[in-house]
Scaffold this active site. Sequence first.
Site, PDB file in Angstrom:
ATOM      1  N   GLU A  83      30.505  -2.165  41.670  1.00 41.81           N
ATOM      2  CA  GLU A  83      30.823  -0.741  41.606  1.00 41.81           C
ATOM      3  C   GLU A  83      32.289  -0.468  41.315  1.00 41.81           C
ATOM      4  O   GLU A  83      32.624   0.299  40.408  1.00 41.81           O
ATOM      5  CB  GLU A  83      30.434  -0.052  42.914  1.00 41.81           C
ATOM      6  CG  GLU A  83      30.769   1.431  42.907  1.00 41.81           C
ATOM      7  CD  GLU A  83      30.309   2.182  44.126  1.00 41.81           C
ATOM      8  OE1 GLU A  83      30.328   3.423  44.075  1.00 41.81           O
ATOM      9  OE2 GLU A  83      29.951   1.542  45.127  1.00 41.81           O
ATOM     10  N   ASP A 103      27.186  -3.671  45.407  1.00 40.74           N
ATOM     11  CA  ASP A 103      27.766  -2.439  45.943  1.00 40.74           C
ATOM     12  C   ASP A 103      28.427  -2.803  47.269  1.00 40.74           C
ATOM     13  O   ASP A 103      27.738  -3.086  48.250  1.00 40.74           O
ATOM     14  CB  ASP A 103      26.686  -1.383  46.166  1.00 40.74           C
ATOM     15  CG  ASP A 103      27.275  -0.008  46.468  1.00 40.74           C
ATOM     16  OD1 ASP A 103      28.476   0.067  46.793  1.00 40.74           O
ATOM     17  OD2 ASP A 103      26.534   0.983  46.395  1.00 40.74           O
ATOM     18  N   ILE A 105      30.268  -1.107  49.549  1.00 51.44           N
ATOM     19  CA  ILE A 105      29.936  -0.160  50.623  1.00 51.44           C
ATOM     20  C   ILE A 105      29.082   0.935  50.008  1.00 51.44           C
ATOM     21  O   ILE A 105      29.575   1.755  49.234  1.00 51.44           O
ATOM     22  CB  ILE A 105      31.173   0.471  51.283  1.00 51.44           C
ATOM     23  CG1 ILE A 105      32.089  -0.591  51.885  1.00 51.44           C
ATOM     24  CG2 ILE A 105      30.741   1.465  52.366  1.00 51.44           C
ATOM     25  CD1 ILE A 105      33.349  -0.015  52.541  1.00 51.44           C
ATOM     26  N   ASP A 106      27.806   0.944  50.326  1.00 52.39           N
ATOM     27  CA  ASP A 106      26.977   2.070  49.908  1.00 52.39           C
ATOM     28  C   ASP A 106      26.976   3.081  51.043  1.00 52.39           C
ATOM     29  O   ASP A 106      26.630   2.755  52.178  1.00 52.39           O
ATOM     30  CB  ASP A 106      25.552   1.619  49.608  1.00 52.39           C
ATOM     31  CG  ASP A 106      24.734   2.788  49.103  1.00 52.39           C
ATOM     32  OD1 ASP A 106      25.161   3.422  48.127  1.00 52.39           O
ATOM     33  OD2 ASP A 106      23.690   3.096  49.703  1.00 52.39           O
ATOM     34  N   THR A 108      29.910   5.417  51.009  1.00 51.87           N
ATOM     35  CA  THR A 108      31.354   5.493  51.245  1.00 51.87           C
ATOM     36  C   THR A 108      31.749   6.814  51.905  1.00 51.87           C
ATOM     37  O   THR A 108      32.617   6.844  52.787  1.00 51.87           O
ATOM     38  CB  THR A 108      32.138   5.283  49.938  1.00 51.87           C
ATOM     39  OG1 THR A 108      31.865   3.980  49.435  1.00 51.87           O
ATOM     40  CG2 THR A 108      33.635   5.397  50.171  1.00 51.87           C
ATOM     41  N   ASP A 233      23.451   0.363  43.131  1.00 50.81           N
ATOM     42  CA  ASP A 233      22.735   0.981  44.242  1.00 50.81           C
ATOM     43  C   ASP A 233      21.277   0.540  44.272  1.00 50.81           C
ATOM     44  O   ASP A 233      20.630   0.575  45.326  1.00 50.81           O
ATOM     45  CB  ASP A 233      22.729   2.515  44.107  1.00 50.81           C
ATOM     46  CG  ASP A 233      24.117   3.119  44.115  1.00 50.81           C
ATOM     47  OD1 ASP A 233      24.861   2.855  45.064  1.00 50.81           O
ATOM     48  OD2 ASP A 233      24.450   3.854  43.165  1.00 50.81           O
TER      49      ASP A 233
END
Length: 290
Positions: A83, A103, A105-106, A108, A233
């Site tokens: 990402e 990803d 940190i999905d 954020t 994602d």
Amino acid sequence: MKPSGEAAAAAAPGAGPWDECFEAAVQLALRAGQIIRKALTEEKRVSTKTSAADLVTETDHLVENLIISELRKRFPSHRFIAEEAAASGAKCVLTRSPTWIIDPIDGTCNFVHRFPTVAVSIGFAVHQELEFGVIYHCTEERLYTGRRGRGAFCNSQRLQVSRETDLSKALVLTEIGPKRDPATLKLFLSNMERLLHAKAHGVRVIGSSTLALCHLASGAADAYYQFGLHCWDLAAATVIIREAGGIVMDTSGGPLDLMSCRVVAAGTREMAMLIAQALQTINYGRDDEK
């Protein structure tokens, strides 16, 4: 937390061609989770990307760099789609080479506000086919895993999707997406309104698409849709949902295109088609054209 049940067994020597990769993904997801849990309690430096609602922090970069650097040491010939690298201009191209789709940190925005629904997501594709996915719900220490042809698990518990086919009995999950211009918001709210008019039990937005998709895989929700969902994602969660018996497809009703920034997922094909037919398209372009 150590991987247990399927996660440990699936990484055993001789169990499959990508065991070493799967084991590396599990261990790095757990390490990343420790970093994220600690950072949740600390002050954060927050920047924006495509909009005021599209946030990034130092921890996003730290976790992504950790995962990629460790994987590069072990698998130097592999490719990466991630990402924050994409946000900095790296191209999202899925070739036939072994490719990690990350990803860091999905959720954020959740992370910035200390709302605990945050996850790290690591998908892996070979010959443009998704092989496995690992998603770690950092605050609840839930490790979701799926491997092609070998089932999906949360820690040691096998996952199974809902078999609901009636939209009027469904709980539907979605996410808002980063575009907040009036035209996009009108379409987003209209799509939600259409589902509520169809008497869906409810529509939920939890702020983490990967964890929403994991809830679908576990049978806690019946369907999911989103426009503006990126490949990082979706990659890991797609394997987990499919291995839990679910359907992941394009909002047109056709096969999933990982780069199309749009998706419908459900426990049954009937439910997925009902959702797809109710939606108006919101155009976010493609990941591989940005």
